[in-house]
Design an enzyme around this catalytic site. Structure first.
Site, short mmCIF file in Angstrom:
data_model
loop_
_atom_site.label_atom_id
_atom_site.label_comp_id
_atom_site.label_asym_id
_atom_site.label_seq_id
_atom_site.Cartn_x
_atom_site.Cartn_y
_atom_site.Cartn_z
N ARG A 273 29.52 5.62 21.11
CA ARG A 273 29.38 6.55 19.98
C ARG A 273 28.15 7.41 20.17
NH1 ARG A 273 30.85 2.47 14.92
NH2 ARG A 273 32.82 1.72 15.84
N ARG A 288 21.28 0.30 16.44
CA ARG A 288 22.15 1.47 16.42
C ARG A 288 22.01 2.16 17.77
NH1 ARG A 288 24.60 4.12 12.21
NH2 ARG A 288 23.36 2.96 10.69
N GLU A 369 24.94 -4.40 9.11
CA GLU A 369 26.41 -4.43 9.04
C GLU A 369 26.97 -4.92 10.38
OE1 GLU A 369 29.99 -1.38 9.66
OE2 GLU A 369 28.32 -0.57 8.49
N SER A 372 33.21 -4.01 9.27
CA SER A 372 33.86 -3.30 8.17
C SER A 372 35.31 -3.75 8.18
CB SER A 372 33.76 -1.79 8.34
OG SER A 372 32.44 -1.35 8.16
N ARG A 411 24.33 -6.77 16.89
CA ARG A 411 23.64 -7.06 15.63
C ARG A 411 23.64 -8.55 15.31
NH1 ARG A 411 25.29 -1.83 11.82
NH2 ARG A 411 24.35 -0.29 13.22
#
Length: 460
Positions: A273, A288, A369, A372, A411
């Site tokens: 990403r 990130r 996070e 999701s 994470r």
């Protein structure tokens, strides 16, 4: 994608979804106007086609009766109708292309249970797990990015040198821990009856459109062999941003049988990403980044089962953290923070105690996070042509798709490095991961290599 009929019959519901999800740059009135003109042209074309068929029948009758003058007039009128019909069909095709492109810009309609809100401050905490029996932590927990460099587990400087900012090397016991996490996650989900898939890494534009990454999020994806801002074709390739893309599109334009459902796949992959967030402690380190590993869970289900399956999928993803005894919370995401494609979404956030953040828990630390968990209803299925046949003699229907990370590996690694940190700067390996690390119980790190280490006084 929303169906034309739904948009046509429920414009205020769609308008409300656009507003509640904070989507900009979409003109619903223009979409409705295009649809109306398209339908008018289709009706006009049907009338012209019927008139031409009637005249064609009349021509034969006139010739049979020997009325050549009437036959010639009918032939001339038939040609006029053919030309007029061609113009109508050309314009209808043009409008249909515009309509299809415009419909791709419309967000999914939130489920009635989704809380209304503008951003992350309006998300609703559904539950908090693992905080009743916390392990003893050092008086001062060292953030993972500092600890990773001290133990020579994470090397951000050399990652940036080799590729650029947002890339890193994970080394030694850090790499072993990451491999262990991946294998552990896959084993957990196999117990939950997930079937493994090892997907291709490049995906084409049709696949990216099928899951909703294109056209809206093109700027966040890595494009292969072309400039980022060039127009893309259906067969252009992109590095997958999530294994959701190839796995959801496995059955694109196919019809599954009712007996096949539910289909549950898990896929391990690297993910790429472009977005990297803002600089600072919120994003510093391995939180990130542009490339990261993840295990993705993708479900294909009957429409009537999708919300029960959403709850099951949430439990399946969270089980990884439960077994690792990592504290976490579950959020019911509000309309403004749930995403473009979802009808309902939960976020699972693990607790990492190394940095105190404004939005962190009262005891300090921060939330990361790691999954999701989303129900898309038939939104992706319509874009990708995913259908099932309830009975062999019945018409095919669009199925529902769901997915969630099971989990995002970096994470979870960060949370382990901080939550399982010891006073002496070592890291305890969570018990479920030890079999995957040859029985190793503690990560002590190892000596860095190179003249820079000597110059820094870390070697003699």
């Amino acid at each position: 994608m929303l169906s034309r009929q739904f948009v046509r019959e429920h414009p205020e519901t769609v308008r409300d979804a656009i507003e509640r999800k904070g989507v900009t740059g979409v003109d619903l009135d223009e979409i409705l106007a295009i649809d109306e003109e398209w339908r008018e042209l289709k009706a006009k074309g049907d009338g012209l086609r019927q008139e031409r068929n009637d005249i064609s029948s009349a021509i034969g009758q006139y010739k049979q009766e020997g009325d050549e003058e009437a036959a010639q007039e009918a032939i001339e009128r038939s040609q006029e109708l053919k030309d007029e019909l061609q113009d109508v069909e050309d314009r209808a095709d043009e409008l249909e292309s515009e309509l299809e492109a415009a419909l791709l810009e419309l967000p999914n309609v939130p489920h009635e249970s989704v809380p209304t809100g503008e951003g992350e401050a309006d998300n609703v905490e559904r539950s908090r797990e693992g905080f009743d029996d916390l392990r003893d932590l050092p008086d001062e927990v060292v953030p993972h990015y500092d600890l990773g460099e001290e133990l020579d587990l994470l090397d951000f400087e050399r990652g940036a040198k080799v590729t650029g900012g947002g890339y890193q090397f994970v080394k030694g016991d850090g790499a072993r821990l990451e491999h262990a996490l991946v294998q552990f996650m896959l084993d957990v989900h196999r117990e939950q009856e997930y079937v493994d898939v090892l997907p291709p890494i490049p995906v084409n534009s049709d696949s990216m459109e099928g899951t909703g990454q294109l056209p809206k999020f093109a700027e966040d994806a890595y494009r292969v062999g072309a400039r980022q801002d060039d127009d893309y074709d259906s067969d252009d390739l992109w590095l997958l941003p999530t294994a959701e893309v190839p796995v959801t599109n496995m059955y694109r334009d196919e019809i599954l049988l009712d007996d096949d459902l539910p289909v549950k796949h898990q896929a391990f992959s690297p993910n790429f990403r472009r977005e990297a967030g803002e600089h600072g402690t919120e994003t510093r380190g391995y939180v990130r980044v542009h490339q990261f590993h993840k295990v993705e869970l993708v479900n294909f289900v009957r429409p009537e089962d999708s919300y029960d399956r959403l709850e099951g999928l949430l439990d399946e993803a969270a089980e990884v953290l439960d077994r690792l005894d990592l504290p976490y919370r579950v959020l019911d995401m509000c309309t403004g923070d749930m995403g473009f494609t979802q009808a309902k979404k939960y976020d699972i956030e693990v607790w990492a105690p190394g940095d105190d953040m404004d939005q962190g828990p009262e005891i300090g630390g921060r939330w990361l996070e790691v999954s999701s968990v989303s129900n898309f209803e038939d939104f992706q299925a319509r874009r990708a042509g995913l259908r099932f046949r309830p009975e062999r003699h019945e018409s095919a229907e669009y199925l529902h798709t769901l997915n969630g990370s099971g989990l995002a590996v970096p994470r979870v690694l960060v949370a382990i490095m901080e939550y399982y940190q010891n006073e002496d700067g070592t890291v305890t390996v969570p018990e479920p991961l030890r079999p995957y690390m040859g029985g190793q119980e503690v990560i002590e790190g190892h000596e860095p290599v190179g003249e820079s280490a000597v110059g820094a006084g870390e070697k003699e």
